[in-house]
Design an enzyme around this catalytic site. Sequence first.
Site, PDB file in Angstrom:
ATOM      1  N   ASN A  22      44.621 -26.236 146.910  1.00  0.00           N
ATOM      2  CA  ASN A  22      44.013 -25.977 148.258  1.00  0.00           C
ATOM      3  C   ASN A  22      42.600 -26.175 148.418  1.00  0.00           C
ATOM      4  OD1 ASN A  22      42.795 -24.411 150.646  1.00  0.00           O
ATOM      5  ND2 ASN A  22      44.961 -25.174 151.610  1.00  0.00           N
ATOM      6  N   SER A  45      46.795 -29.198 152.433  1.00  0.00           N
ATOM      7  CA  SER A  45      45.972 -28.957 153.702  1.00  0.00           C
ATOM      8  C   SER A  45      46.564 -27.942 154.407  1.00  0.00           C
ATOM      9  CB  SER A  45      45.413 -30.007 154.152  1.00  0.00           C
ATOM     10  OG  SER A  45      44.271 -29.639 154.933  1.00  0.00           O
ATOM     11  N   GLU A  46      46.054 -26.594 154.858  1.00  0.00           N
ATOM     12  CA  GLU A  46      46.905 -25.905 155.341  1.00  0.00           C
ATOM     13  C   GLU A  46      47.239 -26.143 156.706  1.00  0.00           C
ATOM     14  OE1 GLU A  46      43.749 -25.327 154.279  1.00  0.00           O
ATOM     15  OE2 GLU A  46      42.524 -24.261 155.607  1.00  0.00           O
ATOM     16  N   ASN A  47      46.825 -27.041 157.488  1.00  0.00           N
ATOM     17  CA  ASN A  47      47.507 -27.472 158.545  1.00  0.00           C
ATOM     18  C   ASN A  47      48.673 -28.070 158.641  1.00  0.00           C
ATOM     19  OD1 ASN A  47      45.702 -29.610 157.571  1.00  0.00           O
ATOM     20  ND2 ASN A  47      45.950 -30.713 159.573  1.00  0.00           N
ATOM     21  N   SER A  87      53.488 -23.902 155.768  1.00  0.00           N
ATOM     22  CA  SER A  87      52.159 -24.054 155.123  1.00  0.00           C
ATOM     23  C   SER A  87      51.925 -22.884 154.353  1.00  0.00           C
ATOM     24  CB  SER A  87      51.244 -24.708 155.869  1.00  0.00           C
ATOM     25  OG  SER A  87      50.049 -24.963 155.347  1.00  0.00           O
TER      26      SER A  87
END
Lengths: 217, 233
Positions: A22, A45-47, A87
Amino acid sequence: MLDKNGIAKRIAREVKDGYYVNLGIGIPTLVANFVRNDIEVEFQSENGVLGMGPFPFEGEEDADVINAGKQTITTLPGASFFDSAMSFSMIRGQHVDLTILGAMEVAENGDIANWKIPGKMVKGMGGAMDLVASAENIIVAMMHTNRAGASKLLKTCSLPLTGVGCVKKIVTNMAVIEVTPQGFKLLERAPGVSVEDIKNATEGHLIVESDVPEMEL
Amino acid sequence: MINKKVADVTEALQGVKNHMTFMFGGFGLSGIPENAIAELVKLNVKGLTCISNNAGVDDFGLGLLLQQKQIKKMISSYVGENDEFERQMLSGELDVELIPQGTLAERARAAQAGFPAFYTPAGYGTEVAEGKETREFNGKMYVLEKAFDADFGFIKAWKGDAAGNLIFKGTARNFNPNICGAAKITVAEVEELVPVGELDPNQIHIPGIFVQRIFKGAHFEKRIEQRTVRPKS
């Protein structure tokens, strides 16, 4: 002394084959450009995307495919999309191998501050608190000093914390430093930077053991 | 088949009142319920508590509600793209609660799944944990966070049917599935409302049981916040 790309280039050497990684916003995003292409790495990607690719070609950008910096991106073969709870299950559940993020301050005990300057700047923590509270392997990418020339490697953080005792390694424009129970341990110097320079730019306790090699980039 | 289809956004937002709490899907401007937001602007309901990862930009997304001073309190994880938001926050007009992004997602999911609260490591030792219960599990400290309690959840999906089944596209999925069923009434707006039976049951992301009202959005601008491209070589 390194520039931002130099910091990213040095951190890229910490990325190993088979890692899920990440990347935070800013210098960490640049790391993707320097990862060896003979190893397999997937960027999360944390979205809600795993298997992020480069920016799209002009005219091919899609409002429905962005990264955590809200930039238009592409996906690579094998990529997947998922919701925010899943996520953060990847992140909190320690399925992500390496987290690279920026910081305003890091303390010698591994505390990190990067989300708020009281009365001045309040943007929010986004996913940073979840990331630093969970990840086993956290590297901070930042400049060694702030714009006013003051050290960002401190005895204790002065800004509101993002997480406690979590940072393991710091790569700056001057040095590679490991956070140990005894303090900041100097591992490597940037090209053209002396141990003395690093000592002067580090407010927290700096441990220097005999020969400190220059970074390989 | 239980029919969830409503005629339009006006019917979908019936029952919306001043001082209610709303949850919104979307990350940045991606996957936000544009049609519901436009209708809330038109209805001009005030004193709202809004739960949303971001607060839009000055002239789009939840920024439109901020412009009309409809929001009393905002619960978000990142609000860096909105000058009007910052102005209202620093002047004290707007009450703001900033919480970690994963905690925001999980507080929605907990409400959806019937959990009153959960422990998370995020925010332990920071001001986010102040006043909250903490507890040690296996040598590590965790913070007790509570499920959200909202009147309406407004979400956006790519495809849906009258049964309320939903499919999302790309990273426009984000918080939207987690908000479905997390509020008393979930209102879904979709780009394509397809005939019942057309969606493959194997491919449905959110079953219709979590959705009370569904409609085809009249217009989606789908604005891009950061257009980043590489030149065609």
